[in-house]
Design a protein around this motif. Structure first.
Motif, PDB file in Angstrom:
ATOM      1  N   VAL A 187      64.057  56.596  -0.019  1.00 61.56           N
ATOM      2  CA  VAL A 187      65.034  56.680  -1.102  1.00 61.56           C
ATOM      3  C   VAL A 187      64.404  56.285  -2.429  1.00 61.56           C
ATOM      4  CG1 VAL A 187      67.229  55.786  -1.935  1.00 61.56           C
ATOM      5  CG2 VAL A 187      66.957  56.315   0.461  1.00 61.56           C
ATOM      6  N   LEU A 188      63.550  55.243  -2.391  1.00 64.87           N
ATOM      7  CA  LEU A 188      62.862  54.820  -3.605  1.00 64.87           C
ATOM      8  C   LEU A 188      62.010  55.963  -4.150  1.00 64.87           C
ATOM      9  CD1 LEU A 188      62.324  52.408  -5.467  1.00 64.87           C
ATOM     10  CD2 LEU A 188      60.390  51.802  -4.024  1.00 64.87           C
ATOM     11  N   ARG A 193      71.143  49.315 -14.622  1.00 68.78           N
ATOM     12  CA  ARG A 193      70.496  50.507 -15.188  1.00 68.78           C
ATOM     13  C   ARG A 193      71.368  51.153 -16.252  1.00 68.78           C
ATOM     14  NH1 ARG A 193      66.618  53.382 -12.002  1.00 68.78           N
ATOM     15  NH2 ARG A 193      67.902  55.230 -12.018  1.00 68.78           N
ATOM     16  N   VAL A 215      68.729  49.682  -5.757  1.00 67.39           N
ATOM     17  CA  VAL A 215      69.595  50.844  -5.530  1.00 67.39           C
ATOM     18  C   VAL A 215      69.043  51.736  -4.424  1.00 67.39           C
ATOM     19  CG1 VAL A 215      70.497  50.838  -7.877  1.00 67.39           C
ATOM     20  CG2 VAL A 215      68.565  52.315  -7.322  1.00 67.39           C
ATOM     21  N   SER A 216      67.807  51.508  -3.997  1.00 73.83           N
ATOM     22  CA  SER A 216      67.231  52.329  -2.933  1.00 73.83           C
ATOM     23  C   SER A 216      67.443  51.743  -1.539  1.00 73.83           C
ATOM     24  CB  SER A 216      65.730  52.521  -3.178  1.00 73.83           C
ATOM     25  OG  SER A 216      65.523  53.069  -4.455  1.00 73.83           O
ATOM     26  N   MET A 217      68.127  50.595  -1.468  1.00 75.22           N
ATOM     27  CA  MET A 217      68.316  49.962  -0.164  1.00 75.22           C
ATOM     28  C   MET A 217      69.685  50.304   0.403  1.00 75.22           C
ATOM     29  SD  MET A 217      66.953  46.088  -0.299  1.00 75.22           S
ATOM     30  CE  MET A 217      67.977  45.611  -1.658  1.00 75.22           C
ATOM     31  N   PRO A 218      69.763  50.546   1.711  1.00 75.20           N
ATOM     32  CA  PRO A 218      71.100  50.607   2.303  1.00 75.20           C
ATOM     33  C   PRO A 218      71.655  49.184   2.312  1.00 75.20           C
ATOM     34  CG  PRO A 218      69.403  51.349   3.869  1.00 75.20           C
ATOM     35  CD  PRO A 218      68.692  50.714   2.715  1.00 75.20           C
ATOM     36  N   MET A 252      64.226  52.653   2.773  1.00 76.91           N
ATOM     37  CA  MET A 252      64.036  52.232   1.395  1.00 76.91           C
ATOM     38  C   MET A 252      62.886  52.981   0.733  1.00 76.91           C
ATOM     39  SD  MET A 252      63.874  48.364   0.058  1.00 76.91           S
ATOM     40  CE  MET A 252      62.142  48.247  -0.239  1.00 76.91           C
ATOM     41  N   LEU A 310      71.618  42.765   6.924  1.00 77.11           N
ATOM     42  CA  LEU A 310      70.921  42.343   8.153  1.00 77.11           C
ATOM     43  C   LEU A 310      69.744  41.427   7.815  1.00 77.11           C
ATOM     44  CD1 LEU A 310      70.853  45.705  10.183  1.00 77.11           C
ATOM     45  CD2 LEU A 310      72.051  43.628  10.833  1.00 77.11           C
ATOM     46  N   MET A 311      69.005  41.794   6.745  1.00 79.05           N
ATOM     47  CA  MET A 311      67.846  40.989   6.352  1.00 79.05           C
ATOM     48  C   MET A 311      68.290  39.607   5.866  1.00 79.05           C
ATOM     49  SD  MET A 311      65.161  42.670   6.997  1.00 79.05           S
ATOM     50  CE  MET A 311      65.964  43.354   8.392  1.00 79.05           C
ATOM     51  N   LEU A 313      77.114  53.266  11.899  1.00 80.16           N
ATOM     52  CA  LEU A 313      78.485  53.000  12.333  1.00 80.16           C
ATOM     53  C   LEU A 313      78.828  53.721  13.626  1.00 80.16           C
ATOM     54  CD1 LEU A 313      80.204  53.186   8.851  1.00 80.16           C
ATOM     55  CD2 LEU A 313      79.858  51.155  10.254  1.00 80.16           C
ATOM     56  N   ASN A 332      64.280  58.528  -5.719  1.00 75.88           N
ATOM     57  CA  ASN A 332      64.867  58.046  -6.973  1.00 75.88           C
ATOM     58  C   ASN A 332      63.850  58.024  -8.105  1.00 75.88           C
ATOM     59  OD1 ASN A 332      67.387  57.735  -5.910  1.00 75.88           O
ATOM     60  ND2 ASN A 332      67.234  55.535  -5.595  1.00 75.88           N
ATOM     61  N   ALA A 385      80.452  49.455   6.277  1.00 75.82           N
ATOM     62  CA  ALA A 385      79.246  49.111   7.019  1.00 75.82           C
ATOM     63  C   ALA A 385      79.032  47.601   7.022  1.00 75.82           C
ATOM     64  CB  ALA A 385      78.041  49.832   6.425  1.00 75.82           C
ATOM     65  N   LEU A 410      70.667  57.879   2.636  1.00 79.80           N
ATOM     66  CA  LEU A 410      71.457  56.649   2.764  1.00 79.80           C
ATOM     67  C   LEU A 410      72.750  56.902   3.543  1.00 79.80           C
ATOM     68  CD1 LEU A 410      71.126  55.114  -0.821  1.00 79.80           C
ATOM     69  CD2 LEU A 410      70.189  54.185   1.285  1.00 79.80           C
ATOM     70  N   MET A 421      65.644  49.169  -9.411  1.00 77.44           N
ATOM     71  CA  MET A 421      65.295  50.427  -8.759  1.00 77.44           C
ATOM     72  C   MET A 421      65.150  50.236  -7.244  1.00 77.44           C
ATOM     73  SD  MET A 421      64.817  53.462  -9.597  1.00 77.44           S
ATOM     74  CE  MET A 421      64.105  55.000  -9.143  1.00 77.44           C
ATOM     75  N   VAL A 422      64.462  49.164  -6.866  1.00 73.70           N
ATOM     76  CA  VAL A 422      64.318  48.878  -5.435  1.00 73.70           C
ATOM     77  C   VAL A 422      65.700  48.591  -4.842  1.00 73.70           C
ATOM     78  CG1 VAL A 422      63.333  47.275  -3.754  1.00 73.70           C
ATOM     79  CG2 VAL A 422      61.951  48.056  -5.674  1.00 73.70           C
ATOM     80  N   GLY A 480      83.788  51.642   0.182  1.00 70.68           N
ATOM     81  CA  GLY A 480      83.088  52.430   1.196  1.00 70.68           C
ATOM     82  C   GLY A 480      81.986  51.619   1.847  1.00 70.68           C
ATOM     83  N   GLY A 481      81.194  50.940   0.998  1.00 68.67           N
ATOM     84  CA  GLY A 481      80.084  50.147   1.506  1.00 68.67           C
ATOM     85  C   GLY A 481      80.572  48.997   2.352  1.00 68.67           C
ATOM     86  N   PHE A 495      73.868  47.712   4.012  1.00 72.22           N
ATOM     87  CA  PHE A 495      74.074  47.071   5.314  1.00 72.22           C
ATOM     88  C   PHE A 495      72.749  46.561   5.882  1.00 72.22           C
ATOM     89  CE2 PHE A 495      73.541  51.604   6.146  1.00 72.22           C
ATOM     90  CZ  PHE A 495      72.655  51.619   7.207  1.00 72.22           C
ATOM     91  N   TRP A 496      71.659  47.230   5.543  1.00 72.67           N
ATOM     92  CA  TRP A 496      70.340  46.742   5.986  1.00 72.67           C
ATOM     93  C   TRP A 496      69.958  45.464   5.238  1.00 72.67           C
ATOM     94  CZ3 TRP A 496      65.595  46.789   3.072  1.00 72.67           C
ATOM     95  CH2 TRP A 496      64.490  46.352   3.814  1.00 72.67           C
TER      96      TRP A 496
END
Lengths: 314, 291
Positions: free
Chosen positions: B270-271, A198, A140-143, B267, A149-150, B230, B274, A256, B222, A137-138, A252-253, A145-146
């Motif tokens: 979006v979390l 999921r 799928v909630s992240m971009p 995050m 970066l992390m 971009l 969701n 980025a 997102l 769940m966490v 698509g992803g 590209f971020w």
């Protein structure tokens, strides 16, 4: 089976026309005169007019549309204004990094996603289920590209395990290439794994409740065989649909992610073309990606027929 | 929504039990909390942000978190990261809401019409299929590339990308509802198709519409972040989480905090959406209960 594939191909035709039409219209509506752009700032009005005539830009919209469709049929995507080369060549040049990244990320997404989905379903409501579903769940909630970066901050800057950016081409060795793509592939792959986990879990839970699973257990088959051979096979169709979608999302992803890691792929080509207002390239890349996506979905459709004979006979 | 409000007899007897059902779910409570946190941040941005998000202070550039009153550090121009994240909530949520309104509004309309009128369905559904044959972000980038980067084009581009998903789901819901006997009864009483569609079918496909709205909202946040990242989204003059990340990319080796906090904000939002959407779907769709 051949009949089934033929039928799928025919139903594909109308779906192909819409993207073609849309991409052409988009370009047609774009501001600025392509002829003026191609000739540069010090062209006279007459020169521009002459080139417009030569390029057929003065023809009515529908005439231009059909001429253009004719060119598309021969895979002629026109020339880039900025790169001074055919758009098709520009795309082919940048295909390798994008394909490698997509396949690598897809492998990570499918393996991690399906394994954790199956584990979660088998241990329904147990600790493993809750942990893996929370992580998914966490995820799928992240971009993505971020997340990339992390990963750079931790694994490239802090621990210096991977390069901060860049791509090693395949001809300098397979493993060197894989090495350079690990962080980007993990960042898109793990996010997509969340989706696959999921759907695998819920699809498996659907199947595990069915009578034939109880029968398989009752006749004394080991749990592993029941889960992997009986349950998973029947739970695969929704999973496959999501994997097909994942492919598109990865493409698509990847745009980025290619920007984050400075990978010279199709995504970078598109983003740079947008920045330089290189419309033929924008058009070519969008069309290329749409067609790839359509054919991947066709491929997934055909796979359904192999996995589940009921689909074929519908 | 006004149509639903016209039926107090039905809604008052059902609503409390539904809300109790909904908020008995942990995911809904957690989701609502996170969404409320972000909405409050966005609304109160002017009051809670410690600094002006655009105030330059070159002497204080690239300060790590916790230094000189800058809780989350400063960026390459010495702007306060916390204040920019807080103001970014405004941009992201406002654009998200606009995209939801656009995609769900038009998508619902198309879904209703295509589910109800077979002749229109032939054409419109093919167009929707065609739109869905693009990887979403690719189409959005191409559209913003042609129309020029601005908040409006982001809303238009992502709205058009997400609209067909809504249309397809509403269409299939309408296909079920239109065969039900109360719809037949309406026609028997001489109601026009238009009346039946908006007065009787629409209220009965509200659940999928609301569920879709929640998920489209999370995609929209997102999507906006990706476009702004971009450089084809919200212009850099207006702080948004996406364009903050774009600036952070250049300084990733020097200043990790510039990237960490805007991303965390995305995050969390979006979390929240969701979690809320999942709970809502389970509550509205009894078939899925217990998953």
């Amino acid at each position: 089976m051949i009949f089934f594939i033929m039928r799928r191909l025919i139903t594909l035709l109308p779906t192909l026309i819409v993207p073609l039409f849309l991409v052409f219209t988009l370009l047609h509506l774009s501001p600025g005169d392509p002829a003026a752009v191609m000739l540069g700032a010090d062209a006279t009005a007459q020169q521009v007019q002459a080139l417009r005539e030569q390029l057929g830009l003065n023809d009515p919209f529908l005439v231009q549309l059909f001429t253009w469709l004719g060119r598309m049929a021969t895979l002629d995507l026109g020339d880039s204004i900025f790169l001074r080369m055919p758009v098709m060549d520009a795309i082919l040049q940048r295909l390798e990094p994008t394909i490698m990244l997509t396949l690598y990320a897809l492998t990570i997404a499918v393996v991690v996603g399906m394994v954790s989905g199956i584990v979660a379903a088998v241990n329904r409501n147990g600790v493993l289920d809750q942990v893996s579903m929370t992580v998914a769940m966490v995820g799928v909630s992240m971009p993505e590209f971020w997340f990339g970066l992390m990963l750079i901050v931790v694994f490239a800057v802090e621990f210096r395990l991977f390069p901060v950016a860049g791509y090693t081409p395949l001809d300098q060795g397979f493993w060197a290439c894989i090495w350079s793509l690990t962080l980007p592939a993990v960042s898109v792959g793990l996010v997509q794994a969340g989706f696959i986990a999921r759907i695998t879990r819920s699809s498996m839970l659907d199947v595990i409740g069915e009578d034939f699973i109880r029968t398989a257990r009752a006749k004394g088959l080991p749990s592993r065989v029941v889960i992997l051979r009986h349950a998973l096979k029947n739970a695969l169709i929704p999973v496959l649909t999501v994997i097909g979608i994942t492919f598109a999302v990865l493409m698509g992803g990847a745009i980025a992610i290619e920007t984050v890691f400075n990978i010279p792929g199709i995504g970078r080509l598109l983003v740079n073309a947008v920045a330089r207002r290189d419309y033929p390239v924008i058009q070519g890349v969008v069309l290329f990606m749409a067609l790839t996506f359509i054919f991947i979905n066709l491929f997934v459709d055909i796979l359904y027929g192999f996995i589940d004979p009921r689909v074929k006979n519908q | 929504m006004s149509i639903a409000a016209e039926q107090p007899a039905v809604s008052t007897s059902r609503e409390p039990s539904f809300l109790v059902l909904l908020f008995s779910r942990g995911s809904v409570i957690a989701g609502s909390f996170l969404i409320a946190l972000m909405v409050l941040t966005a609304v109160l941005a002017h009051w809670i942000a410690p600094f002006d998000p655009n105030a330059l202070n070159i002497a204080n550039r690239l300060q790590p978190p916790g230094s000189a009153a800058h809780l989350l550090g400063t960026d390459e121009f010495g702007r306060d990261v916390l204040s920019r994240v807080i103001h970014g909530a405004r941009t992201s949520l406002a654009i998200g809401i606009a995209i939801v309104a656009f995609a769900v509004g038009i998508g619902t309309l198309i879904g209703l019409v295509t589910g109800f009128y077979n002749r229109v369905d032939m054409v419109l559904s093919r167009i929707m299929d065609g739109l869905m044959s693009f990887p979403g972000l690719v189409l959005a980038i191409a559209m913003t590339g042609v129309m020029g980067a601005s908040s409006t084009t982001v809303v238009l581009a992502l709205g058009i990308v997400y609209m067909p998903r809504v249309a397809r789901i509403i269409r299939s819901a309408v296909l079920v509802v239109r065969e039900l006997s109360y719809v037949e009864a309406c026609f028997a009483l001489g109601a026009t198709r238009f009346y039946v569609l908006f007065r009787h079918v629409l209220p009965n496909v509200m659940s999928p519409i609301i569920i879709q709205a929640t998920f489209i909202f999370s995609y929209a946040v997102l999507g906006e972040a990706a476009l702004s990242f971009l450089g084809v989204g919200v212009p850099p003059t207006q702080p948004s989480w996406g364009n903050m990340l774009a600036e952070a990319r250049t300084f990733i080796v020097l200043a990790w905090w510039m990237a960490l906090f805007p991303g965390l904000a995305i995050m969390i939002t979006v979390l929240g959406l969701n979690l809320f959407g999942d709970g809502l779907r389970d509550a509205l769709d009894p078939k899925l209960k217990g998953r």
